[in-house]
Design an enzyme around this catalytic site. Structure first.
Site, PDB file in Angstrom:
ATOM      1  N   HIS A 130       0.845  -1.198   0.000  1.00  0.00           N
ATOM      2  CA  HIS A 130       0.000   0.000   0.000  1.00  0.00           C
ATOM      3  C   HIS A 130       0.880   1.249   0.000  1.00  0.00           C
ATOM      4  O   HIS A 130       1.812   1.361   0.789  1.00  0.00           O
ATOM      5  CB  HIS A 130      -0.896  -0.035   1.248  1.00  0.00           C
ATOM      6  CG  HIS A 130      -1.736   1.183   1.451  1.00  0.00           C
ATOM      7  ND1 HIS A 130      -2.628   1.633   0.497  1.00  0.00           N
ATOM      8  CD2 HIS A 130      -1.835   2.050   2.516  1.00  0.00           C
ATOM      9  CE1 HIS A 130      -3.235   2.725   0.966  1.00  0.00           C
ATOM     10  NE2 HIS A 130      -2.772   2.999   2.170  1.00  0.00           N
TER      11      HIS A 130
ATOM     12  N   ASP B 251      -2.312   9.132   3.829  1.00  0.00           N
ATOM     13  CA  ASP B 251      -2.688   7.745   3.567  1.00  0.00           C
ATOM     14  C   ASP B 251      -4.053   7.766   2.886  1.00  0.00           C
ATOM     15  O   ASP B 251      -5.036   8.205   3.496  1.00  0.00           O
ATOM     16  CB  ASP B 251      -2.766   6.959   4.878  1.00  0.00           C
ATOM     17  CG  ASP B 251      -3.174   5.506   4.674  1.00  0.00           C
ATOM     18  OD1 ASP B 251      -3.527   5.134   3.538  1.00  0.00           O
ATOM     19  OD2 ASP B 251      -3.158   4.741   5.648  1.00  0.00           O
TER      20      ASP B 251
ATOM     21  N   CYS C  94      -4.194   3.570  -4.652  1.00  0.00           N
ATOM     22  CA  CYS C  94      -3.456   4.314  -3.622  1.00  0.00           C
ATOM     23  C   CYS C  94      -2.300   5.122  -4.218  1.00  0.00           C
ATOM     24  O   CYS C  94      -2.043   6.250  -3.799  1.00  0.00           O
ATOM     25  CB  CYS C  94      -2.961   3.377  -2.521  1.00  0.00           C
ATOM     26  SG  CYS C  94      -2.035   1.939  -3.088  1.00  0.00           S
TER      27      CYS C  94
END
Length: 202
Positions: free
Chosen positions: A55, A72, A122
């Site tokens: 991620h 994030d 992401c």
């Protein structure tokens, strides 16, 4: 394959002219920021490189405001990040030698998710955030561009995935308008980052 590769992350940033101070892409062993007086950014994977990564998150340092930004796309808190990825924001901050006797570093992190857990986007969101940082510096989160995104409670199963899916549509439109590299590789990038790539909700 799902998500963006390290090369694709760099090429997207380059196409947006966002490589000034960009230290590169790193895995979970990122050594931290070490230069207090220069703008620095990085995109970090929560997993080890030899395992293909897990991620992406983005980091940015603004020496003028003495602020470190942590972004994030899924908005995980430190304990959630440790639970799901065995990764810690706290360790990341400690490794950055930015504090001085007369100045304390202010760490600013998003607390809401903007990406749906069903998508592999992401990396795209991280590139978008760094674009916002380079454009707005100390207001990396509090600007009209970033605030165009819907925020949601971080969860493996999002309470309202529809709004997060709208964020993804906004993201694709943004890159299509701003990035020649994205336009040239749109079909491939979308196929690797699209909604529904991961089974996380109905």
């Amino acid at each position: 394959m799902s998500g963006l590769s390290e090369k694709e992350v760099f090429l997207l940033l380059s196409s947006l002219q966002c490589t000034h101070g960009f230290l590169g892409t790193f895995d979970c062993r990122f050594p931290g920021f070490i230069n207090k007086v220069k703008v620095q950014t990085a995109i970090i994977n929560t997993g080890p490189r030899e395992q293909g990564g897990i991620h992406w998150i983005a980091l940015a340092w603004d020496p003028k405001s003495y602020q470190m930004f942590i972004f994030d796309p899924l908005g995980w808190k430190n304990d959630q990040l440790m639970k799901y990825y065995k990764f810690s924001y706290s360790n990341l901050i400690k490794r950055s030698a930015l504090s001085s006797p007369d100045k304390c570093v202010k760490v600013i992190k998003n607390s809401q998710s903007v990406q749906c857990t069903c998508a592999g986007s992401c990396g795209l969101f991280c590139v978008f955030f760094l674009y916002c940082f380079y454009k707005y510096k100390s207001n990396a989160f509090k600007n009209c561009l970033f605030q165009s995104l819907y925020g949601s409670i971080p969860s493996l199963t999002p309470p309202n995935p529809t709004n997060l899916h709208k964020n993804q549509d906004f993201l694709y439109k943004f890159f299509k308008e701003k990035s020649l590299y994205f336009r040239q590789n749109e079909e491939y990038i979308v196929s690797n980052t699209k909604i529904g790539l991961i089974k996380s909700h109905i």
